[in-house]
Design a protein around this motif. Sequence first.
Motif, mmCIF file in Angstrom:
data_model
loop_
_atom_site.group_PDB
_atom_site.id
_atom_site.type_symbol
_atom_site.label_atom_id
_atom_site.label_comp_id
_atom_site.label_asym_id
_atom_site.label_seq_id
_atom_site.Cartn_x
_atom_site.Cartn_y
_atom_site.Cartn_z
ATOM 1 N N THR A 176 -90.461 -17.468 20.279
ATOM 2 C CA THR A 176 -89.458 -16.537 20.810
ATOM 3 C C THR A 176 -89.089 -15.552 19.707
ATOM 4 O O THR A 176 -89.013 -15.929 18.539
ATOM 5 C CB THR A 176 -88.184 -17.266 21.281
ATOM 6 N N CYS B 26 -86.994 -11.448 18.897
ATOM 7 C CA CYS B 26 -85.986 -10.488 19.344
ATOM 8 C C CYS B 26 -86.519 -9.758 20.570
ATOM 9 O O CYS B 26 -87.557 -9.101 20.503
ATOM 10 C CB CYS B 26 -85.704 -9.494 18.216
ATOM 11 N N PRO C 65 -86.050 -6.955 5.251
ATOM 12 C CA PRO C 65 -86.778 -6.911 6.531
ATOM 13 C C PRO C 65 -86.198 -7.888 7.551
ATOM 14 O O PRO C 65 -86.093 -7.573 8.738
ATOM 15 C CB PRO C 65 -88.206 -7.306 6.147
ATOM 16 N N LEU C 66 -85.783 -9.084 7.060
ATOM 17 C CA LEU C 66 -85.191 -10.070 7.968
ATOM 18 C C LEU C 66 -83.840 -9.583 8.470
ATOM 19 O O LEU C 66 -83.483 -9.783 9.635
ATOM 20 C CB LEU C 66 -85.030 -11.415 7.250
ATOM 21 N N TYR D 162 -84.459 -7.188 11.240
ATOM 22 C CA TYR D 162 -84.851 -7.933 12.444
ATOM 23 C C TYR D 162 -83.629 -8.537 13.131
ATOM 24 O O TYR D 162 -83.454 -8.446 14.347
ATOM 25 C CB TYR D 162 -85.845 -9.034 12.045
ATOM 26 N N LYS E 238 -81.490 -5.905 14.837
ATOM 27 C CA LYS E 238 -82.099 -5.442 16.101
ATOM 28 C C LYS E 238 -81.916 -6.483 17.201
ATOM 29 O O LYS E 238 -81.718 -6.149 18.369
ATOM 30 C CB LYS E 238 -83.586 -5.168 15.902
ATOM 31 N N SER E 239 -81.929 -7.761 16.828
ATOM 32 C CA SER E 239 -81.790 -8.797 17.853
ATOM 33 C C SER E 239 -80.374 -8.866 18.389
ATOM 34 O O SER E 239 -80.117 -9.462 19.426
ATOM 35 C CB SER E 239 -82.231 -10.160 17.315
ATOM 36 N N LYS F 45 -78.522 -5.488 21.852
ATOM 37 C CA LYS F 45 -78.127 -5.554 23.271
ATOM 38 C C LYS F 45 -76.750 -6.193 23.401
ATOM 39 O O LYS F 45 -75.867 -5.712 24.115
ATOM 40 C CB LYS F 45 -79.164 -6.409 24.005
ATOM 41 N N ASN G 182 -81.585 -15.602 19.243
ATOM 42 C CA ASN G 182 -82.125 -14.237 19.264
ATOM 43 C C ASN G 182 -81.275 -13.318 20.113
ATOM 44 O O ASN G 182 -81.708 -12.277 20.520
ATOM 45 C CB ASN G 182 -83.567 -14.241 19.775
ATOM 46 N N ARG H 27 -79.890 -14.031 23.096
ATOM 47 C CA ARG H 27 -79.771 -14.461 24.479
ATOM 48 C C ARG H 27 -79.505 -15.954 24.564
ATOM 49 O O ARG H 27 -79.386 -16.506 25.636
ATOM 50 C CB ARG H 27 -81.060 -14.120 25.228
ATOM 51 N N ASP I 35 -81.656 -18.074 23.207
ATOM 52 C CA ASP I 35 -82.908 -18.725 22.827
ATOM 53 C C ASP I 35 -83.028 -18.731 21.313
ATOM 54 O O ASP I 35 -82.696 -17.758 20.664
ATOM 55 C CB ASP I 35 -84.110 -17.969 23.398
ATOM 56 N N SER I 36 -83.510 -19.834 20.815
ATOM 57 C CA SER I 36 -83.582 -19.951 19.362
ATOM 58 C C SER I 36 -84.872 -19.351 18.837
ATOM 59 O O SER I 36 -85.953 -19.732 19.271
ATOM 60 C CB SER I 36 -83.493 -21.436 18.998
ATOM 61 N N ASP I 37 -84.769 -18.386 17.910
ATOM 62 C CA ASP I 37 -85.973 -17.865 17.258
ATOM 63 C C ASP I 37 -86.100 -18.470 15.875
ATOM 64 O O ASP I 37 -86.671 -17.882 14.968
ATOM 65 C CB ASP I 37 -85.955 -16.330 17.202
ATOM 66 N N CYS J 246 -87.886 -20.995 14.892
ATOM 67 C CA CYS J 246 -89.260 -21.265 14.449
ATOM 68 C C CYS J 246 -89.878 -20.042 13.798
ATOM 69 O O CYS J 246 -90.592 -20.149 12.803
ATOM 70 C CB CYS J 246 -90.132 -21.686 15.633
ATOM 71 N N PHE J 247 -89.610 -18.862 14.346
ATOM 72 C CA PHE J 247 -90.161 -17.643 13.753
ATOM 73 C C PHE J 247 -89.522 -17.383 12.390
ATOM 74 O O PHE J 247 -90.208 -17.210 11.384
ATOM 75 C CB PHE J 247 -89.924 -16.450 14.684
#
Lengths: 303, 275
Positions: free
Chosen positions: A86, A88, B8-9, B12, B15-16, B19, B106, B108, B110-112, B114-115
Amino acid sequence: MAIITLVKVSKYYTKRPALGDTSFAVNEGDFFGIAGPKKSGKSTIINLCMDFIRPTSGNITVMGQKSWKLSTEKKKLIGFMPSNPTYCETMKAIDVIRTAAKIKGVTDNEQVMRLCKHFNVDRNKRVGSLPLSCRKKIAIVIALMGNPKLVIMDNCFVALDKDTKNKLAHYLLDLNNKEGVTVVISDRNIDLLQQICTRIAIMRKGSLLEISEKEVLLKSDTRRISIKTSDDLSALYNLFRITEVDKDDNGYISFLYKKDINSLIGALATYNLDDLQITLPSLGDALVRFYERQLEQENGGEN
Amino acid sequence: MNEYFSFPLLGYKLKSRTKNFLVWSTISLCLFILIVVMFSNLLSAGLPEFISDMASSFPGAVTGSAEQQETMDFRDFGVNFGVCMQIMLVVGCVYASYLGASANTNGRGDSDVCFVYSLPVSRICAVLTSFAAQLITLFLHNIVVFLVSTAVLFSNNKMTYLSKVLLAVGAFFLIEIIYLAVSFLLATFMNSGSQASSISAVVVTITILFGVLGSMAKTLAILKIFSPYSYISVFGIITGESRLYVVGIAAGLLMTVISLVLSCSRYNQIDLILD
């Protein structure tokens, strides 16, 4: 030399272990597969190696360092693809990939674009509009960019279309054979792992059943019999005590057979057969035998 | 640089939040305008005396917990505006709390994780960069509140209040940082990313309730320190009494630093929430 080592590692969330006392090593240059059904502990092993979760007991070493003390320099050498990537949702796929490239210190833009083209990544679409299969392609590019020495992929082929599965399998084989990259993948599709992995760990309910070279797993006197006929074979099943029979869409009936093959052929001669195939069992069949043996041992223990 | 912070993080993570930031800012903007318009309409309908009577009938503890005078003349623009800003402080605290609790998602739910955590950054780097992103988002939200307030002042020819509004919004930010940090720490005890909304609601509700209880009973006066209104009297700032409790805010910022340190320590030890 071992690139990943697990020594007496266990992970408990509740009283039942997600991973029991497990020890194994993945050597440099291995193409290592972790096979097993859902909830067997495959992802737990991978999450422990990636330091997303910590072991309840035991030690894990990755590239010579403890997994929870892995330096950022060593992490740059690992390419990872999660089971359910998942990102952004408002970002475009290419922007997510570029962010990952900046953080990983990947400067070869051409390689990144080549990977995107090779795996058909929808570069200009927003991540939020992409299904799992497309997000996995983004994860594949992120995992393979740069020059990873170790590639780890969880539920590697799940949700991918056939074309992407083939491309990924070939790419990983090339990396492993030509560049000596160590690859560790997990998947439920054991037959696919069988085709590409050199060593396979079989998991069940949090326990490691066996680690073996794939040729050893398939050595046995068991054969898979596939028959195409319009005759009723019930009498044959009763005679040879065959209980598990599979039927496929092409009209083939198949079962595993371990006894004297001459007796079976003699019995089959009395039937009107359209086709008869006798093949080595697949890894999936080997896994079923392991589970049956495990179950017999458990039942024997209870008795 | 990757050991403690990653630009950079940070980009990111910002941007997440885009919204989510747009939604919350729109809600804040609409709420603010609604409240201002409501008071203006009440004024023209001749109901300020009725409202003053109604307000004075509230238990002293409730108005006292919000550091407001018992009798308020709603015919005064400053009084109207001061009450609006009091409400915007609560909205800001709820948003700050939500940002803190949802730091590792992220946007919403949902967990990001892992990324982010599979990238070559340390856990502390991921945590600090995440916190910085939330802080910047919160700051931008306060900018929006300030701009809307300025627009309201301009439309009412009350630009003399501008410096007071600037002080009030600055104070908002300092209080909201505390909520952000405390919720950030509480998020380390979450089992799932979807609990972020619940945490933010609970944190703000409890702190305000403690403030009310602290005003109601002298023996419970110590509970007032949990209320945002004990650090800043927004109403006082707007109406000219300039009540900003510097010692309280300094203590709150110390609590922020402690929360952040504890968060880093916790994230270094816990299992990450992967789904």
